[in-house]
Design a protein around this motif. Structure first.
Motif, PDB file in Angstrom:
ATOM      1  N   PHE A 270      -0.514  -6.677  -1.639  1.00 23.00           N
ATOM      2  CA  PHE A 270      -1.588  -6.184  -2.494  1.00 23.00           C
ATOM      3  C   PHE A 270      -2.924  -6.865  -2.159  1.00 23.00           C
ATOM      4  O   PHE A 270      -3.984  -6.220  -2.183  1.00 23.00           O
ATOM      5  CB  PHE A 270      -1.248  -6.419  -3.974  1.00 23.00           C
ATOM      6  CG  PHE A 270       0.013  -5.751  -4.421  1.00 23.00           C
ATOM      7  CD1 PHE A 270       0.442  -4.566  -3.838  1.00 23.00           C
ATOM      8  CD2 PHE A 270       0.794  -6.302  -5.425  1.00 23.00           C
ATOM      9  CE1 PHE A 270       1.606  -3.941  -4.243  1.00 23.00           C
ATOM     10  CE2 PHE A 270       1.955  -5.690  -5.840  1.00 23.00           C
ATOM     11  CZ  PHE A 270       2.363  -4.510  -5.249  1.00 23.00           C
ATOM     12  N   TYR A 271      -2.853  -8.151  -1.856  1.00 24.90           N
ATOM     13  CA  TYR A 271      -4.071  -8.896  -1.551  1.00 24.90           C
ATOM     14  C   TYR A 271      -4.720  -8.359  -0.274  1.00 24.90           C
ATOM     15  O   TYR A 271      -5.952  -8.177  -0.225  1.00 24.90           O
ATOM     16  CB  TYR A 271      -3.733 -10.374  -1.392  1.00 24.90           C
ATOM     17  CG  TYR A 271      -4.928 -11.252  -1.116  1.00 24.90           C
ATOM     18  CD1 TYR A 271      -5.750 -11.697  -2.149  1.00 24.90           C
ATOM     19  CD2 TYR A 271      -5.244 -11.630   0.185  1.00 24.90           C
ATOM     20  CE1 TYR A 271      -6.844 -12.504  -1.893  1.00 24.90           C
ATOM     21  CE2 TYR A 271      -6.340 -12.438   0.446  1.00 24.90           C
ATOM     22  CZ  TYR A 271      -7.136 -12.869  -0.589  1.00 24.90           C
ATOM     23  OH  TYR A 271      -8.225 -13.653  -0.334  1.00 24.90           O
ATOM     24  N   MET A 272      -3.914  -8.077   0.746  1.00 22.05           N
ATOM     25  CA  MET A 272      -4.455  -7.617   2.015  1.00 22.05           C
ATOM     26  C   MET A 272      -5.139  -6.264   1.867  1.00 22.05           C
ATOM     27  O   MET A 272      -6.301  -6.079   2.274  1.00 22.05           O
ATOM     28  CB  MET A 272      -3.336  -7.540   3.053  1.00 22.05           C
ATOM     29  CG  MET A 272      -3.795  -7.079   4.423  1.00 22.05           C
ATOM     30  SD  MET A 272      -2.420  -7.067   5.600  1.00 22.05           S
ATOM     31  CE  MET A 272      -1.351  -5.835   4.848  1.00 22.05           C
ATOM     32  N   PHE A 273      -4.457  -5.302   1.255  1.00 22.79           N
ATOM     33  CA  PHE A 273      -5.061  -3.981   1.073  1.00 22.79           C
ATOM     34  C   PHE A 273      -6.159  -4.022   0.010  1.00 22.79           C
ATOM     35  O   PHE A 273      -7.135  -3.248   0.084  1.00 22.79           O
ATOM     36  CB  PHE A 273      -3.991  -2.963   0.687  1.00 22.79           C
ATOM     37  CG  PHE A 273      -3.163  -2.482   1.848  1.00 22.79           C
ATOM     38  CD1 PHE A 273      -3.587  -1.420   2.634  1.00 22.79           C
ATOM     39  CD2 PHE A 273      -1.976  -3.106   2.167  1.00 22.79           C
ATOM     40  CE1 PHE A 273      -2.828  -0.978   3.704  1.00 22.79           C
ATOM     41  CE2 PHE A 273      -1.204  -2.673   3.230  1.00 22.79           C
ATOM     42  CZ  PHE A 273      -1.628  -1.608   4.014  1.00 22.79           C
ATOM     43  N   GLY A 274      -6.014  -4.875  -1.007  1.00 21.32           N
ATOM     44  CA  GLY A 274      -7.052  -4.965  -2.036  1.00 21.32           C
ATOM     45  C   GLY A 274      -8.372  -5.449  -1.476  1.00 21.32           C
ATOM     46  O   GLY A 274      -9.449  -4.948  -1.862  1.00 21.32           O
ATOM     47  N   THR A 312      -4.493  -2.211  -9.418  1.00 25.22           N
ATOM     48  CA  THR A 312      -4.418  -0.782  -9.111  1.00 25.22           C
ATOM     49  C   THR A 312      -3.333  -0.492  -8.082  1.00 25.22           C
ATOM     50  O   THR A 312      -2.544   0.456  -8.232  1.00 25.22           O
ATOM     51  CB  THR A 312      -5.776  -0.298  -8.592  1.00 25.22           C
ATOM     52  OG1 THR A 312      -6.768  -0.475  -9.620  1.00 25.22           O
ATOM     53  CG2 THR A 312      -5.720   1.160  -8.183  1.00 25.22           C
ATOM     54  N   LEU A 313      -3.272  -1.286  -7.033  1.00 22.36           N
ATOM     55  CA  LEU A 313      -2.255  -1.074  -6.000  1.00 22.36           C
ATOM     56  C   LEU A 313      -0.847  -1.306  -6.549  1.00 22.36           C
ATOM     57  O   LEU A 313       0.100  -0.615  -6.164  1.00 22.36           O
ATOM     58  CB  LEU A 313      -2.528  -2.007  -4.820  1.00 22.36           C
ATOM     59  CG  LEU A 313      -3.829  -1.734  -4.048  1.00 22.36           C
ATOM     60  CD1 LEU A 313      -4.037  -2.806  -2.982  1.00 22.36           C
ATOM     61  CD2 LEU A 313      -3.789  -0.356  -3.402  1.00 22.36           C
ATOM     62  N   TYR A 346      -0.618   2.785   3.032  1.00 24.72           N
ATOM     63  CA  TYR A 346      -0.127   1.757   2.101  1.00 24.72           C
ATOM     64  C   TYR A 346       0.994   2.314   1.218  1.00 24.72           C
ATOM     65  O   TYR A 346       2.035   1.666   1.025  1.00 24.72           O
ATOM     66  CB  TYR A 346      -1.280   1.253   1.232  1.00 24.72           C
ATOM     67  CG  TYR A 346      -0.832   0.617  -0.055  1.00 24.72           C
ATOM     68  CD1 TYR A 346      -0.297  -0.665  -0.077  1.00 24.72           C
ATOM     69  CD2 TYR A 346      -0.906   1.327  -1.270  1.00 24.72           C
ATOM     70  CE1 TYR A 346       0.144  -1.242  -1.263  1.00 24.72           C
ATOM     71  CE2 TYR A 346      -0.473   0.751  -2.458  1.00 24.72           C
ATOM     72  CZ  TYR A 346       0.053  -0.524  -2.447  1.00 24.72           C
ATOM     73  OH  TYR A 346       0.484  -1.079  -3.611  1.00 24.72           O
ATOM     74  N   ILE A 347       0.794   3.507   0.661  1.00 23.36           N
ATOM     75  CA  ILE A 347       1.810   4.104  -0.211  1.00 23.36           C
ATOM     76  C   ILE A 347       3.108   4.339   0.563  1.00 23.36           C
ATOM     77  O   ILE A 347       4.209   4.047   0.071  1.00 23.36           O
ATOM     78  CB  ILE A 347       1.289   5.428  -0.810  1.00 23.36           C
ATOM     79  CG1 ILE A 347       0.147   5.149  -1.812  1.00 23.36           C
ATOM     80  CG2 ILE A 347       2.416   6.180  -1.490  1.00 23.36           C
ATOM     81  CD1 ILE A 347       0.585   4.378  -3.040  1.00 23.36           C
ATOM     82  N   THR A 348       2.992   4.848   1.786  1.00 20.35           N
ATOM     83  CA  THR A 348       4.188   5.107   2.591  1.00 20.35           C
ATOM     84  C   THR A 348       4.931   3.812   2.898  1.00 20.35           C
ATOM     85  O   THR A 348       6.164   3.737   2.763  1.00 20.35           O
ATOM     86  CB  THR A 348       3.795   5.806   3.898  1.00 20.35           C
ATOM     87  OG1 THR A 348       3.060   7.010   3.594  1.00 20.35           O
ATOM     88  CG2 THR A 348       5.026   6.146   4.714  1.00 20.35           C
ATOM     89  N   PHE A 349       4.197   2.791   3.303  1.00 17.29           N
ATOM     90  CA  PHE A 349       4.837   1.519   3.644  1.00 17.29           C
ATOM     91  C   PHE A 349       5.456   0.864   2.407  1.00 17.29           C
ATOM     92  O   PHE A 349       6.573   0.320   2.462  1.00 17.29           O
ATOM     93  CB  PHE A 349       3.788   0.586   4.263  1.00 17.29           C
ATOM     94  CG  PHE A 349       4.309  -0.774   4.598  1.00 17.29           C
ATOM     95  CD1 PHE A 349       5.173  -0.962   5.670  1.00 17.29           C
ATOM     96  CD2 PHE A 349       3.940  -1.880   3.835  1.00 17.29           C
ATOM     97  CE1 PHE A 349       5.664  -2.226   5.968  1.00 17.29           C
ATOM     98  CE2 PHE A 349       4.420  -3.139   4.133  1.00 17.29           C
ATOM     99  CZ  PHE A 349       5.285  -3.307   5.204  1.00 17.29           C
ATOM    100  N   ALA A 350       4.743   0.932   1.274  1.00 20.36           N
ATOM    101  CA  ALA A 350       5.235   0.279   0.061  1.00 20.36           C
ATOM    102  C   ALA A 350       6.450   0.993  -0.507  1.00 20.36           C
ATOM    103  O   ALA A 350       7.424   0.345  -0.925  1.00 20.36           O
ATOM    104  CB  ALA A 350       4.118   0.209  -0.986  1.00 20.36           C
ATOM    105  N   MET A 351       6.426   2.322  -0.518  1.00 23.13           N
ATOM    106  CA  MET A 351       7.499   3.073  -1.161  1.00 23.13           C
ATOM    107  C   MET A 351       8.751   3.175  -0.298  1.00 23.13           C
ATOM    108  O   MET A 351       9.879   3.094  -0.816  1.00 23.13           O
ATOM    109  CB  MET A 351       6.999   4.475  -1.526  1.00 23.13           C
ATOM    110  CG  MET A 351       5.875   4.481  -2.536  1.00 23.13           C
ATOM    111  SD  MET A 351       6.368   3.759  -4.142  1.00 23.13           S
ATOM    112  CE  MET A 351       7.613   4.927  -4.654  1.00 23.13           C
ATOM    113  N   PHE A 352       8.591   3.365   0.989  1.00 17.84           N
ATOM    114  CA  PHE A 352       9.746   3.636   1.849  1.00 17.84           C
ATOM    115  C   PHE A 352      10.225   2.419   2.639  1.00 17.84           C
ATOM    116  O   PHE A 352      11.328   2.445   3.181  1.00 17.84           O
ATOM    117  CB  PHE A 352       9.424   4.774   2.816  1.00 17.84           C
ATOM    118  CG  PHE A 352       9.137   6.072   2.132  1.00 17.84           C
ATOM    119  CD1 PHE A 352      10.160   6.862   1.632  1.00 17.84           C
ATOM    120  CD2 PHE A 352       7.831   6.512   1.963  1.00 17.84           C
ATOM    121  CE1 PHE A 352       9.894   8.050   0.994  1.00 17.84           C
ATOM    122  CE2 PHE A 352       7.551   7.706   1.329  1.00 17.84           C
ATOM    123  CZ  PHE A 352       8.585   8.486   0.836  1.00 17.84           C
TER     124      PHE A 352
END
Length: 506
Positions: A270-274, A312-313, A346-352
């Motif tokens: 979260f910190y990196m993408f945030g 948010t992330l 980000y969503i793809t990497f986090a969810m899958f």
């Protein structure tokens, strides 16, 4: 003429697992197979004198020895026979016998469950009473009735008696040195909380104090009432037959270490993408006019600062908010296609990827926890054995069509002509070439018939593949037979030579 008599070959059984060296005498200082393994290990430990343990045991009183045997039986109840347990429990004190009884476990577990139900009912009653007073435009007053106070005191006294009995059985100091020391301390704290709470309620009821008094408004007292709910956790330890619930609780506790690492890993993600998204929003909204536009309000709301972007992330990944809401906010920026693409990445990497990896870590932790729980492992092994014996019993009944309680050679040969019987044997992992061989293996007493006990015991020994121990035992037996055969051949040669010598004599 005198001559040496041949030495009879040795027929003593081989010593399993002890490799006798050829250049050593048979009477060496090798530990006997009957020597307890713990004593052998202690003799090998450097700096350990086994005589210290013996002197310590001699200094113990008879009561201490009985208590030590009882503690050993309590910890290894699944590995001891009923006769051994009965003998040890007959020598135990009344408190030790009471604590070990099933009735006491049921009493303790039921007491905890009913107390938790009482706490929930009391809390609901107080909340409903507060709502009613609020609807009547009155200040909510928390007041404990005399009936509720009687029940509360009754539960407290029952818990106190139960704690004292267990303390008596464990011993004054051993109570804090056992493997359940955490549970014991928790019980003491809960009982003390109950005594303090009940004493305060009685004092306020007798003296007629109102809710507005300093003691009633003391926040700690309200917190102590809530802490009593932790008693429900103790039921997992007492009710040992709740195996699945026990596994879930222990797996959850053992996964706390993994939770820490998961939190650190997710925070790093979260910190990196945030940082990336917050920097983009700050660069885009670089003027006062841009920040006051209504279109940029959602950008500032979701990605205006780093801490907000991290939250948010996290909400986008965990389902706190639909992820397309934040996608639409990033799309309003100039050049937002790149940031939208990064957000989808980000969503793809986090969810899958991340979610599945985290799930795998927790599943592996749960499996390891169940394997390390000795009681769960033993219980599963016993259930598998009972289920296997039940299937063998069904197979015996299928072969014994006349219900005579015995299987003859002819009946078994006839049963082997049915494919269903052969498939049943294969399902039970019993691989035999023919009925004659199986009958000879199962007919231990050579009576010409196989009863139920012989069938169950023999088939259970035959199922599955050979273990490493069985292979080593077979090697030892073959080596034993070979040595005796060689010795017998040598003796026969000596006898033959002596007979030839006698034959030549006049």
């Amino acid at each position: 003429m005198a001559f040496d008599h041949p030495t009879a070959p040795s027929c003593s059984p081989p010593t399993w697992g002890l490799n006798v060296a050829e250049d050593h005498e048979a009477t060496d200082c090798r530990p006997s197979i009957c020597t307890p393994m713990a004593e052998v290990i202690r003799e090998k430990l450097p700096g350990h004198d086994p005589s210290d343990d013996q002197s310590h045991l001699r200094r113990m009183s008879s009561r201490q020895r009985r208590h030590m045997r009882w503690k050993n039986a309590e910890q290894n109840v699944n590995f001891m026979s009923k006769s051994q347990l009965g003998k040890i429990m007959s020598e135990a004190s009344w408190a030790e016998r009471m604590v070990r009884s099933k009735c006491f476990e049921w009493f303790s577990g039921s007491l905890i469950l009913f107390n938790c139900i009482f706490i929930g009912w009391h809390t609901q009653m107080l909340a409903s009473h507060a709502i009613e007073q609020t609807n009547l435009n009155m200040d909510p007053i928390v007041k404990t009735s005399a009936e509720v106070l009687i029940l509360q005191v009754g539960f407290t006294m029952c818990f106190l008696v139960e704690l004292l009995v267990r303390w008596k059985a464990e011993g004054l100091t051993d109570f804090f040195r056992s493997s359940d020391v955490v549970w014991n301390i928790l019980d003491i704290v809960c009982v003390l909380i109950g005594i303090v709470d009940a004493s305060a309620e009685i004092a306020m009821l007798v003296n007629g104090l109102e809710e507005q008094t300093p003691l009633r408004g003391f926040t700690v007292m309200r917190v102590l009432r809530v802490v009593r709910i932790v008693r429900v956790v103790r039921v997992i330890r007492i009710m040992r037959f709740f195996r699945e619930l026990r596994m879930m609780i222990f797996s959850t506790v053992n996964s706390l270490k993994s939770v820490v690492w998961v939190i650190l890993f997710l925070f790093g993600l979260f910190y990196m993408f945030g940082v990336a998204f917050t920097s983009a929003v700050v660069s885009y909204l670089d003027t006062l006019e841009m920040r006051k536009q209504s279109e940029s309000a959602t950008l500032q709301l979701h990605f205006g600062t780093l801490d907000v972007s991290i939250l948010t992330l996290y909400m986008a990944m965990s389902g706190g908010q639909n992820w397309h809401v934040y996608y639409d906010s990033l799309a309003t920026m100039k050049g937002g296609e790149f940031w939208c693409l990064l957000y989808i990445l980000y969503i793809t990497f986090a969810m899958f990827a991340v979610v599945n990896i985290v799930t795998g870590v927790f599943v592996d932790t749960a499996l390891q926890s169940s394997k390390n729980d000795r009681e769960v492992v033993v219980q599963e092994e016993l259930e598998q054995k009972h289920d296997y014996l039940r299937q063998l019993h069904q197979l015996f009944q299928a072969i014994d069509e006349n219900s005579e309680g015995r299987i003859t050679r002819e009946v078994l040969q006839q049963a082997f002509k049915h494919e269903t019987i052969l498939a049943f044997f294969s399902h039970l992992k019993i691989d035999v070439p023919d009925a004659t061989t199986l009958f000879d293996l199962l007919d231990f007493d050579q009576s010409g018939a196989i009863d139920l006990e012989e069938f169950l015991h023999g088939c259970y020994q035959l199922h599955g593949e050979a273990t490493h121990l069985e292979a080593k035992m077979m090697q030892a037996e073959v080596r034993f037979m070979k040595e005796n055969l060689v010795s017998l051949v040598e003796d026969m040669r000596k006898v033959h030579a002596q007979l030839l010598f006698l034959k030549r004599l006049p």
